[in-house]
Design a protein around this motif. Structure first.
Motif, PDB file in Angstrom:
ATOM      1  N   UNK A   8      16.119  43.818   1.810  1.00  0.00           N
ATOM      2  CA  UNK A   8      14.970  44.704   1.896  1.00  0.00           C
ATOM      3  C   UNK A   8      13.773  43.903   2.380  1.00  0.00           C
ATOM      4  N   UNK A   9      12.863  44.612   3.047  1.00  0.00           N
ATOM      5  CA  UNK A   9      11.612  44.019   3.494  1.00  0.00           C
ATOM      6  C   UNK A   9      10.612  45.158   3.612  1.00  0.00           C
ATOM      7  N   UNK A  10       9.558  45.082   2.825  1.00  0.00           N
ATOM      8  CA  UNK A  10       8.582  46.169   2.835  1.00  0.00           C
ATOM      9  C   UNK A  10       9.254  47.471   2.436  1.00  0.00           C
ATOM     10  N   UNK A  11       9.143  48.462   3.288  1.00  0.00           N
ATOM     11  CA  UNK A  11       9.741  49.760   2.982  1.00  0.00           C
ATOM     12  C   UNK A  11      11.066  49.978   3.715  1.00  0.00           C
ATOM     13  N   UNK A  12      11.713  48.886   4.119  1.00  0.00           N
ATOM     14  CA  UNK A  12      12.965  49.009   4.870  1.00  0.00           C
ATOM     15  C   UNK A  12      14.129  48.349   4.153  1.00  0.00           C
ATOM     16  N   UNK A  13      15.320  48.859   4.433  1.00  0.00           N
ATOM     17  CA  UNK A  13      16.566  48.289   3.935  1.00  0.00           C
ATOM     18  C   UNK A  13      17.459  47.994   5.130  1.00  0.00           C
ATOM     19  N   UNK A  14      18.132  46.855   5.092  1.00  0.00           N
ATOM     20  CA  UNK A  14      19.106  46.499   6.131  1.00  0.00           C
ATOM     21  C   UNK A  14      20.417  46.120   5.452  1.00  0.00           C
ATOM     22  N   UNK A  15      21.486  46.719   5.908  1.00  0.00           N
ATOM     23  CA  UNK A  15      22.818  46.378   5.419  1.00  0.00           C
ATOM     24  C   UNK A  15      23.563  45.706   6.566  1.00  0.00           C
ATOM     25  N   UNK A  16      24.127  44.542   6.292  1.00  0.00           N
ATOM     26  CA  UNK A  16      24.871  43.781   7.296  1.00  0.00           C
ATOM     27  C   UNK A  16      26.335  43.747   6.871  1.00  0.00           C
ATOM     28  N   UNK A  17      27.208  44.212   7.750  1.00  0.00           N
ATOM     29  CA  UNK A  17      28.647  44.195   7.489  1.00  0.00           C
ATOM     30  C   UNK A  17      29.296  43.276   8.516  1.00  0.00           C
ATOM     31  N   UNK A  18      30.139  42.368   8.032  1.00  0.00           N
ATOM     32  CA  UNK A  18      30.812  41.404   8.905  1.00  0.00           C
ATOM     33  C   UNK A  18      32.320  41.603   8.811  1.00  0.00           C
ATOM     34  N   UNK A  19      32.954  41.754   9.978  1.00  0.00           N
ATOM     35  CA  UNK A  19      34.406  41.899  10.049  1.00  0.00           C
ATOM     36  C   UNK A  19      34.960  40.915  11.064  1.00  0.00           C
ATOM     37  N   UNK A  20      36.139  40.416  10.773  1.00  0.00           N
ATOM     38  CA  UNK A  20      36.815  39.530  11.710  1.00  0.00           C
ATOM     39  C   UNK A  20      37.145  40.316  12.974  1.00  0.00           C
ATOM     40  N   UNK A  21      36.936  39.696  14.117  1.00  0.00           N
ATOM     41  CA  UNK A  21      37.219  40.347  15.390  1.00  0.00           C
ATOM     42  C   UNK A  21      38.694  40.269  15.740  1.00  0.00           C
ATOM     43  N   UNK A  22      39.020  40.761  16.925  1.00  0.00           N
ATOM     44  CA  UNK A  22      40.402  40.736  17.393  1.00  0.00           C
ATOM     45  C   UNK A  22      40.654  39.466  18.201  1.00  0.00           C
TER      46      UNK A  22
END
Length: 152
Positions: free
Chosen positions: A113-127
């Protein structure tokens, strides 16, 4: 309400990102990479991105730009999921983001979170033939109006 002009500008910026990547030759690849990073910075604002990561325009939905964008940005990463996870854990707090949760697994998820924002980061292994890591960043206002479905 997002205006048609904002949506058009976003579409143009995504097209430019794709075009820059397609037009780069070995002699001017560093210049094109720098221009691509600048376009990404204009779109995603104060969200640091791993080196050489590129937005996958066809999978992304970016509404707005800069520090106020909302939606989903899908990026291809050239580092391993473990290295990219470490990048987000160290660089987002440096950019003023607060870590809410971090889960390291086959699919890793970090929430900031930062100020009035939320960020979700999702990491997946590539092909094997694609990116080493697929990075999905979802950005939204922290206190977005959420309407629960009514029971009938």
């Amino acid at each position: 309400m997002i205006s048609i002009q904002t949506l058009k500008l976003t579409a143009i910026a995504l097209s430019l990102t794709a075009l820059l990547g397609a037009c780069a030759s070995s002699s001017d690849s560093s210049s094109a990479a720098q221009e691509s990073q600048e376009v990404q910075a204009q779109l995603l604002g104060d969200m640091p991105l791993p080196a050489a990561s590129k937005i996958i325009g066809a999978d992304s939905i970016i509404i707005g730009r800069g520090d106020n964008w909302v939606g989903r940005a899908v990026l291809s990463g050239v580092q391993s999921p473990t290295d990219i996870y470490a990048f987000f854990q160290s660089e987002y707090p440096r950019a003023g983001w607060t870590t809410v949760s971090a889960i390291k697994a086959k699919t890793s998820i970090l929430v900031f979170t930062k100020g009035d924002r939320t960020a979700t980061v999702e990491l997946n292994e590539g092909s094997l033939t694609g990116p080493k890591t697929v990075i999905t960043i979802t950005s939204s206002p922290k206190n977005a109006n959420v309407v629960a479905p009514s029971k009938k």
